[in-house]
Write an enzyme that holds these catalytic residues in place. Structure first.
Site, PDB file in Angstrom:
ATOM      1  N   CYS A   1      -9.190 -12.274  21.747  1.00 44.35           N
ATOM      2  CA  CYS A   1      -8.580 -11.254  20.885  1.00 44.35           C
ATOM      3  C   CYS A   1      -7.534 -10.473  21.668  1.00 44.35           C
ATOM      4  O   CYS A   1      -7.020  -9.465  21.206  1.00 44.35           O
ATOM      5  CB  CYS A   1      -9.642 -10.338  20.292  1.00 44.35           C
ATOM      6  SG  CYS A   1     -10.706  -9.598  21.516  1.00 44.35           S
TER       7      CYS A   1
ATOM      8  N   CYS B   1      -7.735   0.004  -0.991  1.00 38.83           N
ATOM      9  CA  CYS B   1      -7.034  -0.613   0.135  1.00 38.83           C
ATOM     10  C   CYS B   1      -6.769  -2.086  -0.157  1.00 38.83           C
ATOM     11  O   CYS B   1      -7.687  -2.826  -0.521  1.00 38.83           O
ATOM     12  CB  CYS B   1      -7.916  -0.464   1.373  1.00 38.83           C
ATOM     13  SG  CYS B   1      -7.436  -1.491   2.746  1.00 38.83           S
TER      14      CYS B   1
ATOM     15  N   GLN C   1     -17.819 -11.391  11.661  1.00 41.53           N
ATOM     16  CA  GLN C   1     -16.360 -11.513  11.598  1.00 41.53           C
ATOM     17  C   GLN C   1     -15.859 -10.943  10.272  1.00 41.53           C
ATOM     18  O   GLN C   1     -16.443 -11.234   9.231  1.00 41.53           O
ATOM     19  CB  GLN C   1     -15.981 -12.988  11.704  1.00 41.53           C
ATOM     20  CG  GLN C   1     -16.274 -13.584  13.062  1.00 41.53           C
ATOM     21  CD  GLN C   1     -15.198 -13.268  14.081  1.00 41.53           C
ATOM     22  OE1 GLN C   1     -14.162 -12.700  13.762  1.00 41.53           O
ATOM     23  NE2 GLN C   1     -15.453 -13.629  15.320  1.00 41.53           N
TER      24      GLN C   1
ATOM     25  N   CYS D   1      -1.621   5.830   6.916  1.00 40.11           N
ATOM     26  CA  CYS D   1      -2.943   5.312   7.267  1.00 40.11           C
ATOM     27  C   CYS D   1      -2.910   4.612   8.621  1.00 40.11           C
ATOM     28  O   CYS D   1      -1.957   3.917   8.940  1.00 40.11           O
ATOM     29  CB  CYS D   1      -3.384   4.338   6.172  1.00 40.11           C
ATOM     30  SG  CYS D   1      -4.938   3.508   6.518  1.00 40.11           S
TER      31      CYS D   1
ATOM     32  N   ASP E   1     -15.817 -16.281  23.971  1.00 39.30           N
ATOM     33  CA  ASP E   1     -15.141 -15.427  22.981  1.00 39.30           C
ATOM     34  C   ASP E   1     -15.338 -13.975  23.415  1.00 39.30           C
ATOM     35  O   ASP E   1     -16.047 -13.221  22.780  1.00 39.30           O
ATOM     36  CB  ASP E   1     -15.773 -15.689  21.597  1.00 39.30           C
ATOM     37  CG  ASP E   1     -15.082 -14.915  20.485  1.00 39.30           C
ATOM     38  OD1 ASP E   1     -14.072 -14.236  20.753  1.00 39.30           O
ATOM     39  OD2 ASP E   1     -15.564 -14.986  19.340  1.00 39.30           O
TER      40      ASP E   1
ATOM     41  N   CYS F   1       0.839  -1.203   0.000  1.00 39.96           N
ATOM     42  CA  CYS F   1       0.000   0.000   0.000  1.00 39.96           C
ATOM     43  C   CYS F   1       0.875   1.255   0.000  1.00 39.96           C
ATOM     44  O   CYS F   1       1.759   1.383   0.840  1.00 39.96           O
ATOM     45  CB  CYS F   1      -0.888  -0.013   1.230  1.00 39.96           C
ATOM     46  SG  CYS F   1      -1.818   1.507   1.454  1.00 39.96           S
TER      47      CYS F   1
ATOM     48  N   TYR G   1     -20.692 -14.850  25.053  1.00 45.80           N
ATOM     49  CA  TYR G   1     -20.286 -13.728  24.188  1.00 45.80           C
ATOM     50  C   TYR G   1     -20.517 -14.157  22.730  1.00 45.80           C
ATOM     51  O   TYR G   1     -19.606 -14.136  21.916  1.00 45.80           O
ATOM     52  CB  TYR G   1     -18.817 -13.353  24.385  1.00 45.80           C
ATOM     53  CG  TYR G   1     -18.399 -13.171  25.818  1.00 45.80           C
ATOM     54  CD1 TYR G   1     -18.447 -11.906  26.418  1.00 45.80           C
ATOM     55  CD2 TYR G   1     -17.951 -14.235  26.581  1.00 45.80           C
ATOM     56  CE1 TYR G   1     -18.058 -11.735  27.739  1.00 45.80           C
ATOM     57  CE2 TYR G   1     -17.571 -14.079  27.901  1.00 45.80           C
ATOM     58  CZ  TYR G   1     -17.612 -12.826  28.465  1.00 45.80           C
ATOM     59  OH  TYR G   1     -17.222 -12.657  29.769  1.00 45.80           O
TER      60      TYR G   1
ATOM     61  N   GLU H   1     -25.361 -13.182  24.940  1.00 49.59           N
ATOM     62  CA  GLU H   1     -24.783 -11.988  24.316  1.00 49.59           C
ATOM     63  C   GLU H   1     -25.465 -10.753  24.898  1.00 49.59           C
ATOM     64  O   GLU H   1     -26.666 -10.743  25.125  1.00 49.59           O
ATOM     65  CB  GLU H   1     -24.983 -12.085  22.783  1.00 49.59           C
ATOM     66  CG  GLU H   1     -24.867 -10.813  21.996  1.00 49.59           C
ATOM     67  CD  GLU H   1     -23.493 -10.154  22.068  1.00 49.59           C
ATOM     68  OE1 GLU H   1     -22.476 -10.848  21.963  1.00 49.59           O
ATOM     69  OE2 GLU H   1     -23.465  -8.913  22.238  1.00 49.59           O
TER      70      GLU H   1
ATOM     71  N   CYS I   1      -3.262  -0.244   8.975  1.00 51.63           N
ATOM     72  CA  CYS I   1      -2.236  -1.285   9.140  1.00 51.63           C
ATOM     73  C   CYS I   1      -1.072  -0.728   9.947  1.00 51.63           C
ATOM     74  O   CYS I   1      -0.703   0.422   9.794  1.00 51.63           O
ATOM     75  CB  CYS I   1      -1.701  -1.718   7.774  1.00 51.63           C
ATOM     76  SG  CYS I   1      -2.916  -2.580   6.769  1.00 51.63           S
TER      77      CYS I   1
HETATM   78  N1  SAH Z   1     -18.484 -15.086  19.128  1.00 51.65           N
HETATM   79  C1  SAH Z   1     -18.944 -14.040  18.272  1.00 51.65           C
HETATM   80  C2  SAH Z   1     -18.684 -12.606  18.761  1.00 51.65           C
HETATM   81  C3  SAH Z   1     -17.474 -12.366  19.605  1.00 51.65           C
HETATM   82  S1  SAH Z   1     -17.110 -10.666  19.876  1.00 51.65           S
HETATM   83  C4  SAH Z   1     -18.378 -14.239  16.878  1.00 51.65           C
HETATM   84  O1  SAH Z   1     -17.455 -15.011  16.698  1.00 51.65           O
HETATM   85  O2  SAH Z   1     -18.874 -13.630  15.938  1.00 51.65           O
HETATM   86  C5  SAH Z   1     -17.511 -10.474  21.586  1.00 51.65           C
HETATM   87  C6  SAH Z   1     -18.981 -10.280  21.839  1.00 51.65           C
HETATM   88  O3  SAH Z   1     -19.178 -10.132  23.240  1.00 51.65           O
HETATM   89  C7  SAH Z   1     -19.591  -9.030  21.222  1.00 51.65           C
HETATM   90  O4  SAH Z   1     -20.679  -9.409  20.436  1.00 51.65           O
HETATM   91  C8  SAH Z   1     -20.037  -8.178  22.424  1.00 51.65           C
HETATM   92  O5  SAH Z   1     -21.234  -7.465  22.186  1.00 51.65           O
HETATM   93  C9  SAH Z   1     -20.253  -9.229  23.489  1.00 51.65           C
HETATM   94  N2  SAH Z   1     -20.143  -8.830  24.897  1.00 51.65           N
HETATM   95  C10 SAH Z   1     -19.380  -7.850  25.450  1.00 51.65           C
HETATM   96  N3  SAH Z   1     -19.485  -7.882  26.785  1.00 51.65           N
HETATM   97  C11 SAH Z   1     -20.323  -8.889  27.100  1.00 51.65           C
HETATM   98  C12 SAH Z   1     -20.805  -9.425  28.347  1.00 51.65           C
HETATM   99  N4  SAH Z   1     -20.433  -8.906  29.519  1.00 51.65           N
HETATM  100  N5  SAH Z   1     -21.652 -10.472  28.294  1.00 51.65           N
HETATM  101  C13 SAH Z   1     -22.028 -11.008  27.114  1.00 51.65           C
HETATM  102  N6  SAH Z   1     -21.610 -10.540  25.909  1.00 51.65           N
HETATM  103  C14 SAH Z   1     -20.761  -9.497  25.911  1.00 51.65           C
END
Ligand code: SAH
Length: 468
Positions: free
Chosen positions: A422, A163, A289, A81, A395, A75, A318, A339, A84
């Site tokens: 993450c 991009c 994602q 930017c 997650d 790029c 999550y 969620e 990245c």
């Molecule tokens: N597993 C999903 C999303 C993961 S991202 C996937 O792979 O697509 C993390 C997620 O946690 C987000 O959607 C966010 O809104 C949610 N989140 C954040 N804090 C939270 C909590 N205290 N309890 C439940 N969900 C939560």
């Protein structure tokens, strides 16, 4: 330490390490400097920008001897930017850096030693991977429309419509939108004066379906702010795969990109895409994602680590729009998703319906509240018997899981816990708790969801310690 250095001095640095933000770290006279865009192995000349007591920030002026891992970024605006951070680093070196970061955190924070890191899962071609892009629209001092990305830490727009980590179609979409705006004298939004119309252009693409959604985010309450909108929709419809042209209304003075309401200008209010053989409907606001190729690899690992045979009760905490839940549902007896965002749960339920998945149930709420409450109520309703899960998948966002949630997870005695993370620092902290409470680390793997950025995803399998 007393430093002899002054702001604007030039120093020669040997870059020896990399910081969490991707910046190079080098020392001069024992004094540590952080330099954006410098990479391990470089010898550079840098200009001191800011001095603190024990360290400073410097700007890369000249690469005197390049590192063996230095490459020419694809790029042309990679440095300016904010998207990245490490495009000038050879991809194999990026992967090694990410793997090392996960390993270091597990050792340093997680207190682990002597564990096997399975090889990082990278991309074969680490470009054109993003299925979503949000381009800010502004104007330069001569009043010309500028579309691109924000420079790091500012709202200055760096012009870039092609991009290389985004979908190849983005450039054509943006040129069409720009031509329409110019022809109809539709002004870009001006943040300072809160005037003008077009704030952002959101483009989503379906990796498997090749469908395209274009959504103009406007500083107005009605779609009529886009005069002769049919010129825009007609021009965009010439593109293969165009499925949805929308407008989203955001009249707030805010950094949040999308407003609450959207309207269809042409086509459907969503695009569809698949992860594995599960179909998802994705609207402008949906969380999905961003790297579909790597997501499939990540979820395949989650499925493998979950070790399902078809009889299990699984919790997916999550769960977002239920992507992992639905991916696992076909191999489990029952999946529960939790969620915090209500709209995401609406999407999850809808996605379950369009896939005819009937063994997934979703709860809106905080994982650290929903799960303990479920556990307590279950005991009340079942004469003190405790709720059991076979597999729990988490997650969480960067901050990881609350200890009270980890405790309830342990109380539910799952055979396996699959932790998708993450932020490997909070992952390591939570792994430490789980290891102290009857779980063993079985597998760790970094998965590169975001090539050329410092973001690092990882997946871990823990299993219940078997006492003899
Ligand atoms: N597993 C999903 C999303 C993961 S991202 C996937 O792979 O697509 C993390 C997620 O946690 C987000 O959607 C966010 O809104 C949610 N989140 C954040 N804090 C939270 C909590 N205290 N309890 C439940 N969900 C939560």
């Amino acid at each position: 330490m007393k430093s002899e250095f002054k702001k604007d001095d030039c120093v020669t640095l040997h870059i020896e390490d990399i910081g969490t933000g991707g910046e190079g770290i080098g020392k001069a006279d024992g004094f540590t400097f952080f330099v954006k865009d410098a990479i391990v192995g470089d010898v550079i000349e840098a200009k001191i920008m800011k001095l603190k007591k024990n360290y400073g920030y410097a700007r890369l002026m000249k690469v005197l001897t390049p590192s063996k891992d230095r490459v020419e970024p694809k790029c042309p605006v990679a440095r300016q930017c904010g998207g990245c951070q490490i495009q000038e680093m050879r991809y194999e070196a990026q992967l090694a850096f990410k793997q090392k970061m996960v390993q270091n955190n597990l050792e340093r924070i997680g207190g682990l030693s002597d564990f096997e890191m399975y090889p990082v899962i990278g991309m074969e071609t680490p470009y054109a991977y993003r299925n979503k892009a949000q381009f800010p629209v502004g104007e330069d001092k001569d009043g010309n429309i500028v579309i691109g990305f924000y420079a790091g830490r500012t709202h200055h727009i760096v012009e870039q419509t092609d991009c290389c980590i985004g979908a190849p179609e983005n450039g054509e979409v943006l040129r069409k939108v720009k031509a329409y705006m110019q022809k109809n004298q539709i002004r870009p939004y001006n943040e300072e004066h809160h005037s003008g119309i077009v704030r952002h252009i959101l483009i989503r693409t379906g990796y498997h379906t090749k469908e395209i959604m274009v959504c103009l985010i406007v500083n107005a309450a009605k779609a009529s702010c886009l005069k002769n909108a049919e010129q825009l929709t007609e021009s965009l419809r010439e593109m293969d795969g165009m499925t949805s042209v929308m407008v989203n209304f955001n009249t707030e003075k805010t950094n949040v990109i999308l407003g609450k309401k959207s309207e269809v200008l042409w086509g459907q209010p969503y695009i569809e895409d698949f992860i594995g053989d599960v179909k998802y409907q994705i609207s402008p606001q949906s969380f999905f994602q961003v790297n579909p190729m790597q997501t499939e690899k990540l979820y395949a690992k989650a499925l493998e680590y979950a070790g399902l045979t078809g009889n299990e009760t699984v919790w997916d905490l999550y769960c977002g729009i239920g992507t992992i839940s639905l991916f696992l549902a076909k191999n489990a007896r029952k999946v529960y998703g939790v969620e915090i965002v209500p709209q995401a749960i609406d999407d999850a339920r809808n996605n379950a319906k369009i896939n005819e998945i009937e063994n997934a149930e979703f709860f809106v709420g905080k994982a650290e509240e929903v799960l303990p409450q479920y556990y307590e109520n279950y005991a009340k309703e079942h004469g003190g018997e405790t709720a059991h899960a076979d597999v729990i998948v988490v997650d969480p966002p960067r901050k990881g899981c609350e200890e009270s949630l980890l405790q309830t997870m342990v109380d539910m005695k799952p055979e396996r816990i699959v932790y998708v993370s993450c932020d490997s620092a909070t992952l390591a902290r939570d792994v430490k708790f789980l290891r102290g409470n009857g779980y063993e680390l079985q597998r760790v793997r970094a998965v590169d969801q975001f090539p050329h950025t410092v973001h690092t995803e990882s997946i871990v399998l823990l299993s219940k310690f078997k006492s003899n």
